[in-house]
Design an enzyme around this catalytic site. Structure first.
Site, PDB file in Angstrom:
ATOM      1  CG  HIS A 295     -11.994  27.690  33.930  1.00 17.89           C
ATOM      2  ND1 HIS A 295     -13.066  28.267  33.299  1.00 17.89           N
ATOM      3  CD2 HIS A 295     -11.993  28.203  35.198  1.00 17.89           C
ATOM      4  CE1 HIS A 295     -13.691  29.080  34.136  1.00 17.89           C
ATOM      5  NE2 HIS A 295     -13.053  29.073  35.271  1.00 17.89           N
TER       6      HIS A 295
ATOM      7  CG  HIS B 148      -9.187  30.616  38.360  1.00 18.46           C
ATOM      8  ND1 HIS B 148      -9.653  31.072  39.569  1.00 18.46           N
ATOM      9  CD2 HIS B 148     -10.152  29.778  37.890  1.00 18.46           C
ATOM     10  CE1 HIS B 148     -10.853  30.548  39.802  1.00 18.46           C
ATOM     11  NE2 HIS B 148     -11.169  29.751  38.813  1.00 18.46           N
TER      12      HIS B 148
HETATM   13 MN    MN Z   1     -14.765  27.111  38.176  1.00 22.76          MN
END
Ligand code: MN
Length: 259
Positions: free
Chosen positions: A80, A209
């Site tokens: 991602h 992230h």
């Molecule tokens: Mn997500």
């Protein structure tokens, strides 16, 4: 036959263990993350009937689902994020399945978040939790309980102001601590994503992230019912759809927990 597995089944039946659903309903009302206008945004969830015991299918009912991979209660795979794009086994269909199951460490910061919606978890706060409940073991799911899922009004859930959304998350150092010093499977949160609402302006942007996926770790967003779990002692099963080259997917997240 494994005695441990038989014991799980027996204790579930006897009510000594319970299954807790950590999943929000997925439907047209599911809130979707709001990105700045210069970026492509994710569609909401739509459900379209294919047939419902009618001319299009007299004896059967089924729907077509449409949603972004990161919608509602969902899994973030390492691919991602750009930091995880070249890692091995970084997509939904290639992650070894044993990495979907791990012990849950539930860090309750709901009191702090009630005072400060921009609360960031720090390594110091994690170590304070560990002093009380023990070291976070390798391969754990670390779940940050904020009670944010109790914001059932979508605008309160997103909590967008003129300067962007305000919701809790992780200090960069906390993500680094969990990924590198504790070797967790990943982190789970009650908010719409695993970074704080304001994290687009952090250095680096979206540090959780950036750090987690760069280390091959996972994320779980939009969880609920974390208040039904003990700080330690539950296990979490979080397996995304086996989407080819998938960056994530909505999923059903279950915990098996002592009652
Ligand atoms: Mn997500």
């Amino acid at each position: 036959m494994s005695n441990v597995l038989m014991q799980v089944v027996d204790e579930l039946r006897a009510g000594k263990l319970k299954v807790v659903d950590l999943t929000q309903p997925l439907g047209p009302d599911t809130p979707v993350i709001d990105l700045p206008a210069m970026f492509a945004s994710s569609p909401g969830c739509s459900i379209e009937t294919i047939s419902r015991y009618d001319d299009k299918g007299p004896a059967w009912y089924w729907n077509t689902l449409r949603f972004g991979e990161h919608t509602g209660t969902h899994f973030d795979a390492p691919v991602h994020w750009i930091t995880g794009k070249d890692l091995p086994d970084n997509t939904c269909e290639t992650i070894p399945v044993h990495r979907f199951i791990g012990p849950a460490c539930v860090i309750d910061v709901s009191a702090e978040v009630a005072d400060d919606p921009d609360f960031l978890l720090t390594p110091q706060r994690i170590e304070q939790w560990e002093a009380e409940y023990g070291l976070i073991p390798g391969g754990a799911w670390v779940l940050m309980r904020t009670d944010w899922s109790k914001r059932t009004d979508p605008s309160e859930f997103l909590n967008a102001k003129e300067d962007g959304p305000h919701s809790p998350g992780f200090a960069k150092e906390a993500s680094e601590f969990l990924a590198h010093k504790r070797d967790v499977l990943g982190v789970g949160v009650e908010t719409i994503g695993t970074d704080a609402g304001q994290a687009g302006g952090f250095d680096p942007p979206f540090p959780n992230h950036h750090t987690m996926h760069g280390a091959g770790k996972f994320g779980l967003a939009s969880l609920c019912n974390l208040d039904q779990l003990p700080p330690t002692g539950a296990i979490v099963i979080a397996a995304p759809l086996k989407v080819v080259k998938g960056s994530g997917s909505p999923l059903r997240v279950l915990a098996i927990s002592p009652t």
